[in-house]
Design a protein around this motif. Structure first.
Motif, short mmCIF file in Angstrom:
data_model
loop_
_atom_site.label_atom_id
_atom_site.label_comp_id
_atom_site.label_asym_id
_atom_site.label_seq_id
_atom_site.Cartn_x
_atom_site.Cartn_y
_atom_site.Cartn_z
N UNK A 157 0.28 -1.44 -0.33
CA UNK A 157 0.14 -0.10 -0.21
C UNK A 157 1.06 1.41 -0.43
N UNK A 158 0.04 1.87 -0.70
CA UNK A 158 0.86 3.05 -1.48
C UNK A 158 1.30 4.14 0.78
N UNK A 159 2.13 5.15 0.46
CA UNK A 159 2.14 5.97 1.85
C UNK A 159 1.20 7.05 2.00
N UNK A 160 0.49 7.26 3.26
CA UNK A 160 -1.04 7.74 2.83
C UNK A 160 -1.14 9.13 3.82
N UNK A 161 -0.90 10.05 3.79
CA UNK A 161 -1.13 11.28 4.23
C UNK A 161 -1.97 11.40 5.19
N UNK A 162 -2.39 11.29 6.96
CA UNK A 162 -3.93 11.75 7.98
C UNK A 162 -4.72 12.51 7.04
N UNK A 163 -6.01 12.11 7.52
CA UNK A 163 -6.97 13.03 6.78
C UNK A 163 -6.90 13.91 7.87
N UNK A 164 -7.15 15.17 7.57
CA UNK A 164 -6.75 16.28 8.86
C UNK A 164 -8.25 16.00 9.60
N UNK A 165 -8.32 16.62 10.98
CA UNK A 165 -8.62 16.18 11.97
C UNK A 165 -9.31 17.63 12.28
N UNK A 166 -10.55 18.04 12.71
CA UNK A 166 -11.12 19.41 13.03
C UNK A 166 -11.64 19.31 14.11
N UNK A 178 -14.86 10.94 6.64
CA UNK A 178 -13.46 11.05 7.61
C UNK A 178 -13.37 9.57 8.24
N UNK A 179 -13.87 9.67 9.19
CA UNK A 179 -13.19 8.74 10.55
C UNK A 179 -13.59 6.72 9.91
N UNK A 180 -14.83 6.42 8.62
CA UNK A 180 -14.67 5.63 7.89
C UNK A 180 -13.52 5.33 7.17
N UNK A 181 -13.34 6.09 6.82
CA UNK A 181 -11.64 6.19 5.88
C UNK A 181 -10.47 5.68 6.45
N UNK A 182 -11.07 6.49 8.04
CA UNK A 182 -9.67 6.07 9.01
C UNK A 182 -9.66 4.80 9.37
N UNK A 183 -11.09 4.51 10.15
CA UNK A 183 -11.47 2.57 10.31
C UNK A 183 -10.65 1.87 8.75
N UNK A 184 -10.48 2.18 7.82
CA UNK A 184 -10.99 1.39 6.08
C UNK A 184 -8.79 1.15 6.15
N UNK A 185 -8.65 2.23 6.82
CA UNK A 185 -6.93 2.23 6.66
C UNK A 185 -6.29 1.87 7.63
#
Length: 78
Positions: free
Chosen positions: A1-10, A61-68
């Motif tokens: 898997x490629x290197x992934x930048x985390x999705x920013x959290x606000x 975004x939290x769904x993508x975080x969980x999948x990653x």
């Protein structure tokens, strides 16, 4: 898997993530890559803003975080 930048959290806000965001962050490389990952169960199916096939698709975004995180666990177990 490629290197992934985390999705920013606000501050626990729900953030919609669209295909362009997944592409920009390196989570997918193309629409074909996205479809393949959805079919394999590596990324969950998107939400849609309507019933039409052309309706915009998005994820939370939290769904993508969980999948990653699940993908990282799978690759670590191999």
């Amino acid at each position: 898997m490629t290197r992934v930048t985390p999705i920013p959290r606000i501050a626990d806000q729900k953030i919609k993530v669209r295909y362009a965001d997944l592409l920009r962050l390196g989570i997918v490389g193309s629409r074909f890559d996205l479809m393949t990952k959805i079919k394999q169960g590596r990324i969950r199916k998107p939400h849609k803003d309507g019933d039409d096939w052309r309706s915009p698709a998005w994820w939370w975004a939290h769904e993508i975080d969980e999948d990653l995180a699940a993908e990282l666990e799978r690759t670590a177990a191999e």
